[in-house]
Design an enzyme around this catalytic site. Structure first.
Site, mmCIF file in Angstrom:
data_model
loop_
_atom_site.group_PDB
_atom_site.id
_atom_site.type_symbol
_atom_site.label_atom_id
_atom_site.label_comp_id
_atom_site.label_asym_id
_atom_site.label_seq_id
_atom_site.Cartn_x
_atom_site.Cartn_y
_atom_site.Cartn_z
ATOM 1 N N HIS A 66 0.824 -1.203 0.000
ATOM 2 C CA HIS A 66 0.000 0.000 0.000
ATOM 3 C C HIS A 66 0.859 1.253 0.000
ATOM 4 O O HIS A 66 2.069 1.214 0.243
ATOM 5 C CB HIS A 66 -0.919 0.019 1.230
ATOM 6 C CG HIS A 66 -0.183 0.151 2.525
ATOM 7 N ND1 HIS A 66 0.547 -0.880 3.081
ATOM 8 C CD2 HIS A 66 -0.033 1.216 3.376
ATOM 9 C CE1 HIS A 66 1.092 -0.474 4.215
ATOM 10 N NE2 HIS A 66 0.763 0.793 4.423
ATOM 11 N N ASP A 80 0.601 4.893 2.038
ATOM 12 C CA ASP A 80 -0.083 5.376 3.233
ATOM 13 C C ASP A 80 -1.187 6.382 2.910
ATOM 14 O O ASP A 80 -0.945 7.407 2.261
ATOM 15 C CB ASP A 80 0.905 6.036 4.194
ATOM 16 C CG ASP A 80 1.768 5.029 4.931
ATOM 17 O OD1 ASP A 80 1.354 3.863 5.057
ATOM 18 O OD2 ASP A 80 2.865 5.409 5.377
ATOM 19 N N HIS A 109 4.735 -0.110 0.282
ATOM 20 C CA HIS A 109 5.435 -0.886 1.299
ATOM 21 C C HIS A 109 4.493 -1.908 1.908
ATOM 22 O O HIS A 109 3.264 -1.809 1.798
ATOM 23 C CB HIS A 109 6.063 0.009 2.377
ATOM 24 C CG HIS A 109 5.082 0.829 3.151
ATOM 25 N ND1 HIS A 109 4.504 1.969 2.648
ATOM 26 C CD2 HIS A 109 4.583 0.691 4.408
ATOM 27 C CE1 HIS A 109 3.699 2.503 3.545
ATOM 28 N NE2 HIS A 109 3.717 1.739 4.630
ATOM 29 N N ARG A 155 5.941 6.271 14.816
ATOM 30 C CA ARG A 155 5.940 6.796 13.454
ATOM 31 C C ARG A 155 5.395 8.220 13.426
ATOM 32 O O ARG A 155 4.459 8.564 14.151
ATOM 33 C CB ARG A 155 5.090 5.907 12.532
ATOM 34 C CG ARG A 155 5.367 6.148 11.048
ATOM 35 C CD ARG A 155 4.587 5.203 10.175
ATOM 36 N NE ARG A 155 3.258 5.703 9.877
ATOM 37 C CZ ARG A 155 2.393 5.077 9.077
ATOM 38 N NH1 ARG A 155 2.705 3.904 8.550
ATOM 39 N NH2 ARG A 155 1.206 5.590 8.834
#
Length: 270
Positions: free
Chosen positions: A104, A106, A243, A258
């Site tokens: 995907h 993000d 990723h 993150r």
């Protein structure tokens, strides 16, 4: 580009580089920032080792690339922290799933998706596992046949965030083929998590074309695999990469934090 103030070691021919000769716990010089930005654009995802960073360090480094933003998802597996700009990505023996198991980009469901994401893992499984795969959508596009490029040119696709994050999450329409706002390179901009269909063509045709593109984008030829160690960082350009997180370490722990950098504009057709 030759690098004088950092070291840049490519991980594969198409994507990924490990950055050395840098300490992210200290403010960077203008020269380091300039070279880091160049490495980010050239390699699409950059990695750092042995960086025991704090929230403030992570926010400072990411902020060199733009203002930080917040996740658009309503229901997420990752959790908030006491800093609204930092999300916790923690998985252990109680986890029933992890974030990002499908290839995907993000939050492509957002009207303006994130520019990039920076993940710091301070704890990793003791015997390997928990790797992250990254794939270059530049290389995936370049490998398409001329006829397929011609067919995809001008098509638009719907990116539905409710498929992953539930009702109330944005739904947006973006070009199937986009152009990176800084490099000018063309790339494929659909992904398994968020792209529900290609607009204005029959649904069966859309399903078949999307499945071809998903399989094509996931090919190993334009991917790299990052093996995490404690206190490592992956920082990816969300505008031109896919990723995938590999959950092969249950019941062991992988834990980190993150941040994401706000996008500057909606994806534009390539």
């Amino acid at each position: 580009m030759s690098y004088k103030h950092i070291s840049v070691t490519p991980l594969s021919p198409h994507i990924g580089a490990e950055i050395g000769n840098i300490d992210l716990t200290r403010p960077l010089t203008d020269e380091q920032v300039a070279e880091l930005k160049q490495a980010f654009l050239e390699s699409q995802v950059i990695f750092f080792r042995d960086q025991k960073i704090s929230f403030d360090d992570q926010i400072r480094v990411a902020s060199y690339f733009g203002p930080l933003g917040k996740h658009v998802g309503v229901n997420t597996i990752s959790k908030s922290t006491d800093n609204p700009l930092v999300r916790r990505f923690h998985y252990d023996e109680t986890s029933t799933r992890v974030s990002g198991e499908n290839w995907h980009s993000d939050q492509s469901c957002a009207a303006i998706p994130p520019l990039g994401s920076m993940l710091y893992n301070h704890t990793v499984p003791p015997h390997g596992g928990g790797d992250t795969m990254f794939a270059s959508m530049y290389s995936a596009y370049e490998a398409l046949s001329p006829k397929m490029k011609q067919y995809l040119d001008g098509l638009m696709a719907t990116h539905d965030g409710t498929r992953v994050f539930g009702p109330g999450t944005p739904i947006s329409v973006h070009p199937v083929i986009t152009q990176h706002p800084e490099t000018g390179k063309k790339l494929i901009y659909v992904n398994t998590d968020f792209t529900s269909h290609i607009n204005d063509i029959p649904r069966q045709e859309s399903d078949r074309i999307l499945q071809f593109l998903y399989d094509h984008c996931a090919r190993a030829e334009w991917a790299c695999r990052f093996r995490w160690r404690a206190h490592s960082i992956a920082f990816w350009d969300n505008r031109c990469t896919h990723h995938q997180a590999i959950w092969d370490y249950w019941p062991n722990v992988r834990s980190g934090f993150r941040v994401q950098i706000e996008g500057t504009a909606a994806p534009v057709a390539g």
